[in-house]
Design an enzyme around this catalytic site. Structure first.
Site, PDB file in Angstrom:
ATOM      1  N   THR A  22       0.739  -1.243   0.112  1.00  0.00           N
ATOM      2  CA  THR A  22       0.079  -0.059   0.010  1.00  0.00           C
ATOM      3  C   THR A  22       0.747   1.295  -0.017  1.00  0.00           C
ATOM      4  O   THR A  22       0.557   2.452  -0.610  1.00  0.00           O
ATOM      5  CB  THR A  22      -0.884  -0.283   1.003  1.00  0.00           C
ATOM      6  OG1 THR A  22      -1.876  -1.112   1.175  1.00  0.00           O
ATOM      7  CG2 THR A  22      -1.687   1.285   1.364  1.00  0.00           C
ATOM      8  N   ASP A  66       1.488  -6.726  -4.484  1.00  0.00           N
ATOM      9  CA  ASP A  66       0.754  -6.762  -3.295  1.00  0.00           C
ATOM     10  C   ASP A  66       1.220  -7.839  -2.542  1.00  0.00           C
ATOM     11  O   ASP A  66       1.590  -9.092  -2.900  1.00  0.00           O
ATOM     12  CB  ASP A  66      -0.658  -7.062  -3.586  1.00  0.00           C
ATOM     13  CG  ASP A  66      -1.750  -6.810  -2.577  1.00  0.00           C
ATOM     14  OD1 ASP A  66      -2.285  -6.037  -2.463  1.00  0.00           O
ATOM     15  OD2 ASP A  66      -1.570  -7.600  -1.743  1.00  0.00           O
ATOM     16  N   SER A  68      -0.028  -9.967  -0.900  1.00  0.00           N
ATOM     17  CA  SER A  68      -0.661 -11.427  -0.834  1.00  0.00           C
ATOM     18  C   SER A  68      -0.139 -12.375  -1.883  1.00  0.00           C
ATOM     19  O   SER A  68      -0.297 -13.608  -1.874  1.00  0.00           O
ATOM     20  CB  SER A  68      -1.936 -10.995  -0.822  1.00  0.00           C
ATOM     21  OG  SER A  68      -2.293 -10.361  -1.936  1.00  0.00           O
ATOM     22  N   THR A 285      -1.009 -22.103  19.434  1.00  0.00           N
ATOM     23  CA  THR A 285      -2.343 -21.806  19.965  1.00  0.00           C
ATOM     24  C   THR A 285      -3.003 -20.632  18.992  1.00  0.00           C
ATOM     25  O   THR A 285      -2.424 -20.176  18.408  1.00  0.00           O
ATOM     26  CB  THR A 285      -2.088 -21.120  21.275  1.00  0.00           C
ATOM     27  OG1 THR A 285      -3.534 -20.866  21.719  1.00  0.00           O
ATOM     28  CG2 THR A 285      -1.347 -20.097  21.394  1.00  0.00           C
ATOM     29  N   GLN A 286      -4.238 -21.121  18.929  1.00  0.00           N
ATOM     30  CA  GLN A 286      -4.869 -20.129  18.055  1.00  0.00           C
ATOM     31  C   GLN A 286      -5.179 -18.614  18.753  1.00  0.00           C
ATOM     32  O   GLN A 286      -5.555 -17.654  18.241  1.00  0.00           O
ATOM     33  CB  GLN A 286      -6.399 -20.405  18.019  1.00  0.00           C
ATOM     34  CG  GLN A 286      -6.665 -21.751  17.135  1.00  0.00           C
ATOM     35  CD  GLN A 286      -8.009 -22.361  16.908  1.00  0.00           C
ATOM     36  OE1 GLN A 286      -8.878 -21.547  17.332  1.00  0.00           O
ATOM     37  NE2 GLN A 286      -8.154 -23.468  16.386  1.00  0.00           N
TER      38      GLN A 286
HETATM   39  N1  ASP Z   1      -2.792  -5.469   0.192  1.00  0.00           N
HETATM   40  C1  ASP Z   1      -1.687  -4.530   0.891  1.00  0.00           C
HETATM   41  C2  ASP Z   1      -0.416  -5.436   0.635  1.00  0.00           C
HETATM   42  O1  ASP Z   1      -0.142  -6.367   1.721  1.00  0.00           O
HETATM   43  C3  ASP Z   1      -1.774  -4.210   2.020  1.00  0.00           C
HETATM   44  C4  ASP Z   1      -0.736  -3.431   2.737  1.00  0.00           C
HETATM   45  O2  ASP Z   1       0.107  -3.052   2.209  1.00  0.00           O
HETATM   46  O3  ASP Z   1      -1.102  -2.764   3.898  1.00  0.00           O
HETATM   47  O4  ASP Z   1       0.483  -5.583  -0.030  1.00  0.00           O
END
Ligand code: ASP
Length: 355
Positions: A22, A66, A68, A285-286
């Site tokens: 981000t 990103d 993810s 642990t969760q």
């Molecule tokens: N979706 C973004 C990422 O992880 C969120 C962020 O940077 O805060 O790249």
């Protein structure tokens, strides 16, 4: 002449690695969606960078990501960049999306053996081009921390996350909030520094390398790892399908409270069968904080009998990447189990009384 030389030596040099996230994103005018943008955009919005008095060089991932989308390939790339530039810089700052930052920080902590310079990950919840951005402060403070020295030695020679006000050991962190600026916590280990008017370091908590061995970068990771998160009513089909994934080597099992799981016969039979096939099952642990103590309740104790090992106070992020790292180096299940019960780089607290 001497004065000049001294001044030059004192000007810390930092390599700023921009992976995406981000912090450098911009809104696509047509779709309104946030998309990664190049480093020049970031620099244009950060005239403060020039005023810092450090020599900051930059390296940009191509393509920007990103977080993810990040995983072992990107972690290897980061290790390679740091290893290839290790001697030229006093410290490294990695701009990274927040979503998987704790996984990257955990993985890097294992992959950069004998690290003796700061590697500080940071990012932001709002893009740097927005007026209320948290990115500027995060980036500037991360650079200051990466450059900080005491008696000529780096103050925080480990992989850390700096976010909002706290410097945290990377392999102890988890992202705990999708909206707040204060997005990361390290529940089982104290912050290494707090940034207010001054940056106050808690030096006693910082991991200092025991020997002065040269950096040993590691590139091998094994992805045959799974996470099994228990929930009341979990079905045999779900557990069975996870434990029978072809090639599976390690499982991070997220249990209840201090390491408890249902006493169902089918559940224990499946776990025991997996352990007997050489799959390493690590109990974490969760809960967001606290320890697995398998001796505490009958339900946890039963798991020990089967051969499930304790992850103690590890985060899931740290346990997953540690298993990837250990199996990546061709270790046997026995060797992996032994090392999961040791702290390699401050990622876990092994209690005196074996639990
Ligand atoms: N979706 C973004 C990422 O992880 C969120 C962020 O940077 O805060 O790249």
């Amino acid at each position: 002449m001497t004065g000049n030389l001294h001044a030059q030596q004192e000007k810390a040099s930092i390599l700023l690695i921009y992976t995406g996230g981000t912090i450098g994103m911009m809104e696509n005018p047509e779709t309104g969606v946030l998309e990664p943008f190049d480093f020049q955009h970031l620099k244009d919005n950060m005239p403060e960078l020039k005023k810092l008095g450090y020599s900051v060089s930059t390296y940009q991932f191509n393509p920007l990501m990103d977080s993810s989308e990040m995983g072992p390939e990107c972690w290897k790339q980061l290790v390679e960049i740091i290893a290839n530039n290790y001697h030229q810089y006093d410290g490294f700052v990695i701009l990274h999306g927040t979503d998987t930052m704790s996984f990257t920080a955990s993985a890097l902590s294992f992959m950069l053996e004998n690290l003796s310079k700061p590697v500080i990950l940071t990012g932001s919840q709002l893009p740097i081009g927005m007026s209320r951005t948290d990115g500027k402060e995060n980036l500037i403070t991360a650079i200051e921390i990466a450059a900080a020295k005491e008696n000529g030695m780096p103050v925080t020679p480990e992989v850390c996350i700096f976010f909002e006000n706290d410097l945290l050991r990377g392999n102890r962190t988890r992202k705990i909030n999708a909206d707040n600026f204060n997005a990361f916590r390290s529940y089982n280990y104290p912050p290494l520094a707090h940034a207010g008017i001054y940056i106050k370091y808690d030096v006693a908590q910082v991991y200092h390398p025991v020997s002065r061995k040269p950096l040993k970068p590691h590139y091998l990771l094994d992805r045959n790892i799974a996470i099994l998160k228990l929930f009341p009513g979990i079905s045999p089909q779900v557990v069975e399908s996870i434990l029978n994934i072809p090639g599976l080597k390690g499982v991070v099992m997220e249990t209840f409270g201090s390491g408890n799981a249902p006493k169902n016969g089918w559940f224990h039979t499946m776990l025991k069968d997996a352990v007997d096939r050489g799959i390493v099952i690590v109990n974490v642990t969760q809960c967001v904080g606290g320890n697995v103590e398998m001796y505490r309740y009958e339900t946890g104790h039963k798991l020990l009998d089967i051969g499930v090992i304790s992850g103690y106070d590890s985060t899931t992020e740290s346990a997953v990447t540690k298993l990837m790292f250990l199996f990546g180096h061709g270790m046997t299940s026995k060797e992996v189990k032994e090392l999961m019960g040791c702290s390699l780089i401050g990622e876990v607290t092994i209690p005196d009384k074996y639990n």
